[in-house]
Write a protein that holds these residues in place. Sequence first.
Motif, PDB file in Angstrom:
ATOM      1  N   CYS A   1     -13.135   9.915  -4.793  1.00  0.00           N
ATOM      2  CA  CYS A   1     -12.296   9.314  -5.672  1.00  0.00           C
ATOM      3  C   CYS A   1     -12.333  10.512  -6.691  1.00  0.00           C
ATOM      4  CB  CYS A   1     -12.923   8.213  -6.158  1.00  0.00           C
ATOM      5  SG  CYS A   1     -11.904   7.315  -7.495  1.00  0.00           S
TER       6      CYS A   1
ATOM      7  N   GLN B   1     -11.490  11.102  -9.894  1.00  0.00           N
ATOM      8  CA  GLN B   1     -11.132  10.390 -11.185  1.00  0.00           C
ATOM      9  C   GLN B   1     -10.294  11.305 -12.380  1.00  0.00           C
ATOM     10  OE1 GLN B   1     -14.932   8.976 -12.383  1.00  0.00           O
ATOM     11  NE2 GLN B   1     -14.690   7.115 -10.892  1.00  0.00           N
ATOM     12  N   ASP B   2     -10.688  12.659 -12.286  1.00  0.00           N
ATOM     13  CA  ASP B   2      -9.884  13.710 -12.941  1.00  0.00           C
ATOM     14  C   ASP B   2      -9.629  14.795 -12.265  1.00  0.00           C
ATOM     15  OD1 ASP B   2      -8.993  15.062 -15.179  1.00  0.00           O
ATOM     16  OD2 ASP B   2     -10.646  15.097 -16.388  1.00  0.00           O
TER      17      ASP B   2
ATOM     18  N   GLU C   1      -6.030  -2.390  -7.612  1.00  0.00           N
ATOM     19  CA  GLU C   1      -6.921  -2.411  -8.746  1.00  0.00           C
ATOM     20  C   GLU C   1      -7.987  -1.679  -8.587  1.00  0.00           C
ATOM     21  OE1 GLU C   1      -7.463  -6.318 -10.574  1.00  0.00           O
ATOM     22  OE2 GLU C   1      -5.201  -6.743 -10.826  1.00  0.00           O
ATOM     23  N   CYS C   2      -8.637  -2.145  -7.339  1.00  0.00           N
ATOM     24  CA  CYS C   2      -9.978  -1.430  -6.803  1.00  0.00           C
ATOM     25  C   CYS C   2      -9.822   0.104  -6.849  1.00  0.00           C
ATOM     26  CB  CYS C   2     -10.581  -2.038  -5.564  1.00  0.00           C
ATOM     27  SG  CYS C   2      -9.270  -1.599  -4.168  1.00  0.00           S
ATOM     28  N   ASN C   3      -8.759   1.006  -6.631  1.00  0.00           N
ATOM     29  CA  ASN C   3      -8.607   2.135  -6.589  1.00  0.00           C
ATOM     30  C   ASN C   3      -7.861   2.888  -7.734  1.00  0.00           C
ATOM     31  OD1 ASN C   3      -6.064   1.739  -5.541  1.00  0.00           O
ATOM     32  ND2 ASN C   3      -6.399   1.817  -3.471  1.00  0.00           N
ATOM     33  N   SER C   4      -7.507   1.881  -8.816  1.00  0.00           N
ATOM     34  CA  SER C   4      -6.709   2.354  -9.749  1.00  0.00           C
ATOM     35  C   SER C   4      -7.218   3.614 -10.760  1.00  0.00           C
ATOM     36  CB  SER C   4      -6.067   1.329 -10.771  1.00  0.00           C
ATOM     37  OG  SER C   4      -7.568   0.719 -11.169  1.00  0.00           O
ATOM     38  N   GLU C   5      -8.395   3.801 -10.682  1.00  0.00           N
ATOM     39  CA  GLU C   5      -9.236   4.855 -11.392  1.00  0.00           C
ATOM     40  C   GLU C   5      -9.052   6.023 -10.605  1.00  0.00           C
ATOM     41  OE1 GLU C   5     -13.092   3.438 -12.017  1.00  0.00           O
ATOM     42  OE2 GLU C   5     -12.320   1.876 -13.686  1.00  0.00           O
ATOM     43  N   CYS C   6      -8.830   5.910  -9.306  1.00  0.00           N
ATOM     44  CA  CYS C   6      -8.730   7.218  -8.580  1.00  0.00           C
ATOM     45  C   CYS C   6      -7.434   7.936  -8.363  1.00  0.00           C
ATOM     46  CB  CYS C   6      -9.288   7.114  -6.957  1.00  0.00           C
ATOM     47  SG  CYS C   6     -10.830   6.291  -6.988  1.00  0.00           S
TER      48      CYS C   6
ATOM     49  N   GLY D   1     -11.481   3.978  -2.726  1.00  0.00           N
ATOM     50  CA  GLY D   1     -12.376   3.922  -4.097  1.00  0.00           C
ATOM     51  C   GLY D   1     -13.966   4.401  -3.934  1.00  0.00           C
TER      52      GLY D   1
ATOM     53  N   LYS E   1     -17.009   6.855  -4.162  1.00  0.00           N
ATOM     54  CA  LYS E   1     -17.438   7.763  -5.447  1.00  0.00           C
ATOM     55  C   LYS E   1     -18.005   8.837  -5.002  1.00  0.00           C
ATOM     56  CE  LYS E   1     -15.696   4.998  -8.577  1.00  0.00           C
ATOM     57  NZ  LYS E   1     -15.369   3.822  -7.603  1.00  0.00           N
TER      58      LYS E   1
ATOM     59  N   SER F   1     -15.265   1.051  -4.128  1.00  0.00           N
ATOM     60  CA  SER F   1     -15.142  -0.006  -4.895  1.00  0.00           C
ATOM     61  C   SER F   1     -14.120  -0.838  -4.269  1.00  0.00           C
ATOM     62  CB  SER F   1     -14.234   0.417  -6.228  1.00  0.00           C
ATOM     63  OG  SER F   1     -13.129   1.378  -5.993  1.00  0.00           O
TER      64      SER F   1
END
Length: 711
Positions: A154, A156-157, A474-479, A504, A506, A521
Amino acid sequence: MENSSKDHAQFFLKNTMLSIDRVSLRSESSASKEKQTLCGGMKIFLCALSFVYFAKALSGSYLKSTITQIEKRFDIPSSLVGLIDGSFEIGNLLIIILVSYFGAKLHRPKIIGAGCFIMSIGTFLIAMPQFFMGHYRYEIFSSTSNSTISISPCLQDQNQIPVSVLERSQAKNHAGCEKESGISMWIYVLLGNLLRGIGETPIQPLGIAYIDDYATEESAAFYIGCVQTAAIIGPIFGFLLGSLCAKLYVDIGFVDMDSITITHKDSQWVGAWWLGYLIAGGISILAAIPFWFLPKHLPRPEARKDSSTSSEQSKFITEDNRERHITYQEEVKFLEMAKDFLPSLKSLFGNPVYFLYLCSSIIQFNSLIGMVTYKPKYIEQQFGQSSSKTNFLIGLINIPAVALGIFSGGLIMKKFRLNVLGAARLSLVSSVFGYLLLLLLFAMGCKNADVAGLTVSYQGTKQISHYEQTLFSECNSECICSKNEWDPICGENGITYVSACLAGCKTANGSGKDMIFYNCSCVEIPAFASRYSSAVAGSCQKGNECPKMFLYFLVVSVMTSYTLSIGGTPGYILLLRCINPQLKSFSLGIYTLAIRVLAGIPAPVYFGVSIDTTCLKWGSKRCGGQGACRLYDSNAFRYIYLGLTVVLGTMSTFLSIAVLIVLKKRYIHHNEAVISSEDTGITLAKSRKSDFVNSDHLIQSTYWPEKETRL
């Protein structure tokens, strides 16, 4: 004086008898030598032709077994694969008229040998892209770029990726794109199959005609049967070879096999499809060698030198309108044959039985060719089987069932001494029961695999609509994930996720086949909804009922193949017996031409286009653009594939019923005409007998050496 004359007479008689004995001895010895030459030459030709039939059937069936491998390797849709498959028929049609007509005037064995050589070149050309494309790259997540740096699935950045790793990945994709941008490599496969079709053209018409010309009437049928048997054995070995090569990795011998992180059961696996073509090409070259040493002509059998009538003529149904017999000289000029072409074509299509049977056959072959072409793909997608296992089962179970069905059809014809009407009935019954059995397959399928965002939602409920945006939740929105990626993983909850990023996840431990993803996630187990769960590499297995359904499918599929094949031999007999004998060769040529143009070429294409409409997830090429389909809607695939087959089969069955009705009317009318003619008296019967003899003479005089191979 009288004594001297008697002595002279006795002396003359003795010399005459001696000379006759010498001549008879010479003729007997020359006849025995001629017989030995005929027997030896024909047996060598028969063995060589049987091996050629085996070689061409092997390479043709091997192509069918590699359909899905080619689709994945070149990242092309099913419709394009269908065009590649149909290119064989296109190549065949390009020169079939020229080869069949001019080939009979030239050295037939050498032309067959040249055809085999061209066929081998085409087979080698199909395999060539493997040596120019570079290594196959499948989509797989790598947990470590080296021994010290760990990358999270995932992202995230974007900044968490080391610069060196990012640059290396971009450089690799750019290099791969440059390699692909020159020319689409699948064109070589299409051109190779086109050459295969061109090379195969002279084998059947010239080979069968050569046997028919120089074998005795009793042996000709047996020899042709031997050749057809070899043609049936070829596909068995072709699919078994496809099964073997599908287990070997595509780049075997070019890469370190320890670095390959997928198995032959993985959906992204591509087998060594090219290896079988090299083997098939080598076999074709070996098959070509004997024909260069065979003679142009063999001695004709004594029994056929004085033959003036055909044994088959009495078996044909006479036309309602009496055709006038045109007398030809031994060598007919091309212009004269051209003038006879349109009247012959009009006569042929004016025969309602022939025309209806031709239409029925075209529709039925559309059904059968489409079904056979995509059967391996259907089994793989519907039941989750590997290419290796699929090809093995088709070669070991389905093909022998087809061979047994063809043999059974001929056996039934012989045992019950069926006439042309009986042949039509047997062919119809075979089709009806075959397509009724095919209906059972609608109930023998597996449900769609649970794939998050495609067939089910991330919450596990059934998906109503399928579009790419549903891959994000929503569960993978941070990825930061790519929607074009296809690297499936199987969650603990039994749901497949398109990639570890979209799940999701990590963290990841292990490598290759043993990789395990943690803290995913999107993977939730109802009993432990509060904590994140893990996943493993690869798609989840289909439902527990799928293996049982696959077993039922195999049983019904074998029964269907056997039942439909029973009608093959009666149908061929019906085709031969419903026409005038002097149009036999022409009618077979038109029949073959129509089947190839209207069934062999279009059927794989429109079947492929229809199958493409059931795709849920398309792959993407490195240079952009749509690639091969990664996931199909199993239910839609089943209804499209089986539905097209059954609808076309039903249409052909209705036309077969029309053939039987028309044939029955003509048969009854013909019998009534025969009974009424018998009542006219002995004188008229004798007159008709003499007319019949003359008619036979006229029919036979229409024969010329190249007639049997004209089309």
